[in-house]
Scaffold this active site. Structure first.
Site, PDB file in Angstrom:
ATOM      1  N   TYR A 123       0.944  -1.102   0.017  1.00  0.00           N
ATOM      2  CA  TYR A 123      -0.005   0.049   0.168  1.00  0.00           C
ATOM      3  C   TYR A 123       0.784   1.234  -0.063  1.00  0.00           C
ATOM      4  O   TYR A 123       1.548   1.452   0.950  1.00  0.00           O
ATOM      5  CB  TYR A 123      -1.043  -0.194   1.147  1.00  0.00           C
ATOM      6  CG  TYR A 123      -1.966  -1.088   1.199  1.00  0.00           C
ATOM      7  CD1 TYR A 123      -2.111  -1.896   0.036  1.00  0.00           C
ATOM      8  CD2 TYR A 123      -2.608  -1.373   2.399  1.00  0.00           C
ATOM      9  CE1 TYR A 123      -3.018  -2.942   0.312  1.00  0.00           C
ATOM     10  CE2 TYR A 123      -3.533  -2.400   2.777  1.00  0.00           C
ATOM     11  CZ  TYR A 123      -3.833  -3.126   1.422  1.00  0.00           C
ATOM     12  OH  TYR A 123      -4.678  -4.153   1.382  1.00  0.00           O
ATOM     13  N   GLN A 176      -8.725 -13.346   3.365  1.00  0.00           N
ATOM     14  CA  GLN A 176      -9.049 -12.087   3.227  1.00  0.00           C
ATOM     15  C   GLN A 176      -9.620 -11.640   1.743  1.00  0.00           C
ATOM     16  O   GLN A 176      -9.019 -11.583   1.003  1.00  0.00           O
ATOM     17  CB  GLN A 176      -8.139 -10.930   3.527  1.00  0.00           C
ATOM     18  CG  GLN A 176      -8.684  -9.454   3.287  1.00  0.00           C
ATOM     19  CD  GLN A 176      -7.445  -8.418   3.972  1.00  0.00           C
ATOM     20  OE1 GLN A 176      -7.525  -7.284   3.300  1.00  0.00           O
ATOM     21  NE2 GLN A 176      -6.811  -8.692   5.091  1.00  0.00           N
ATOM     22  N   SER A 190     -13.592  -4.389   1.175  1.00  0.00           N
ATOM     23  CA  SER A 190     -14.663  -3.572   0.522  1.00  0.00           C
ATOM     24  C   SER A 190     -16.060  -4.038   0.918  1.00  0.00           C
ATOM     25  O   SER A 190     -17.046  -4.475  -0.164  1.00  0.00           O
ATOM     26  CB  SER A 190     -14.543  -3.893  -1.155  1.00  0.00           C
ATOM     27  OG  SER A 190     -15.169  -3.086  -1.803  1.00  0.00           O
ATOM     28  N   GLY A 209     -12.408   1.616   5.839  1.00  0.00           N
ATOM     29  CA  GLY A 209     -11.326   2.598   5.784  1.00  0.00           C
ATOM     30  C   GLY A 209     -11.889   3.714   6.066  1.00  0.00           C
ATOM     31  O   GLY A 209     -13.079   3.973   6.328  1.00  0.00           O
ATOM     32  N   GLN A 254     -16.147   9.572   9.637  1.00  0.00           N
ATOM     33  CA  GLN A 254     -16.444   8.502   9.090  1.00  0.00           C
ATOM     34  C   GLN A 254     -16.331   7.231   9.816  1.00  0.00           C
ATOM     35  O   GLN A 254     -17.041   6.167   9.806  1.00  0.00           O
ATOM     36  CB  GLN A 254     -15.812   8.167   7.567  1.00  0.00           C
ATOM     37  CG  GLN A 254     -15.996   9.242   6.582  1.00  0.00           C
ATOM     38  CD  GLN A 254     -15.214   9.328   5.246  1.00  0.00           C
ATOM     39  OE1 GLN A 254     -14.170   8.851   5.369  1.00  0.00           O
ATOM     40  NE2 GLN A 254     -15.693   9.372   4.204  1.00  0.00           N
TER      41      GLN A 254
END
Length: 334
Positions: A54, A177, A206, A285, A291
């Site tokens: 990442y 995952q 997701s 995320g 959020q």
């Protein structure tokens, strides 16, 4: 925040995990990323997921810095190895012994930690003998650099073969995952039954289908400015498959279902994946601290059977369930 066991292990993790795939080190400034991590801690999240690839290591660095000063024993830290890192040379990718050993050392250095709780094979490596990969993971555990081993996006057959080798080597794979959401259900037919059989949990990424299940994308209208669908650094590419008008129309039909449960649509999406008992945690995320506070409200929610059926009816043919969609690259990406 509720906790669940990770596979057939004694490790408990928060059923919502903070992940920093598309934000830290690339799309979000470091001070905002740190604020998001602290918001996750304030919300009761103790489980954090990242990967060496990442932002080419920057995401691990940001996460490690943000968690500096926290009691290490109170955290569950996940990272991964497989995708190219560094200068992306021929051995900077895959699941060879060389790359796994160098990968865990690099991750620990960037995270500023002595060990990770879960070290994951980010994909299946067809170019490395599985025996070599599993033996290397076993050595990582014996060295105390990771406590548990998991995988990501492996097929049912790969899970079975990997688990058999892991048990011969004296440890067990505890998790997989995969991508999983109300729109993307490809693990249900084969991967989930195999995982139950093998004592493995799903750590799903997701759950909001790249944000589509939040309801912010409307059929026949351009994507909102600044949204993932307009991001040319990777977001637009990953979300493209969900942006068809028929999919977006079905998603809007979920709005009254969320309202009936007193949830935002994003919270409904996360709560939906947590209804599957084989799911240990949903990766979520954030690009803004607020959020995080909203997302954690999905923890502990029970969706009645009749509303689960209503979700199926609303999404209809937009749901992808083909188990063949679970796959890893046939060759390494260098």
């Amino acid at each position: 925040m509720d906790y669940r066991y990770l596979g057939r292990s004694g490790l408990k993790i928060t059923e919502i995990t903070y992940g920093n795939w598309l934000t830290h080190g690339s799309q979000v400034e470091n001070d905002v990323a740190t604020a998001c991590v602290r918001a996750a801690l304030d919300a009761g999240i103790s489980t954090f997921d990242t990967a060496d690839a990442y932002a080419n290591g920057a995401a691990e660095e940001v996460l490690g810095a943000a968690l500096k000063g926290q009691r290490r024993e109170s955290l569950e830290i996940f990272t991964k190895v497989y995708w190219p890192v560094g200068p992306k040379g021929p051995n900077d990718t895959g699941l060879s012994r060389k790359h796994i050993m160098e990968g865990i050392n690099g991750s620990l250095r960037r995270l500023q930690m002595d060990y990770v709780d879960l070290y994951q094979a980010h994909r299946f490596d067809y170019e490395t003998p599985l025996e070599e990969t599993i033996a290397a993971f076993g050595d990582v555990i014996r060295a105390g650099k990771a406590l548990y081993i998991g995988v990501s996006e492996w097929t049912a057959a790969q899970l079975r073969e990997g688990q058999a080798l892991a048990r011969q080597a004296g440890f067990a794979l505890v998790s997989n995952q995969p991508q999983y959401s109300a729109l993307w259900r490809v693990i249900e037919a084969e991967v989930v039954p195999a995982s139950i059989e093998l004592g493995m949990s799903q750590v799903v990424w997701s759950p909001m289908a790249q944000g589509v299940l939040s309801g912010k994308y409307l059929p026949g209208q351009p994507a909102p400015a600044g949204s993932r669908a307009t991001d040319e650094h990777g977001g637009a590419r990953t979300i493209a498959g969900f942006m068809a008008d028929d999919v977006l129309t079905g998603v809007q039909k979920l709005r009254p279902i969320a309202a009936e449960l007193g949830l935002e649509m994003s919270q409904l999406a996360i709560a939906w994946v947590l209804q599957n008992p084989n799911v240990a945690t949903a990766l979520v995320g954030a690009s803004r601290p607020e959020q995080v506070a909203e997302n954690v409200k999905a923890s502990g929610v029970t969706i009645p059977a009749e509303l689960m059926a209503a979700i199926d009816d609303a999404l209809g043919a937009s749901v992808e369930s083909d188990p063949a969609k679970t796959e890893s690259p046939a060759t390494r990406v260098a």
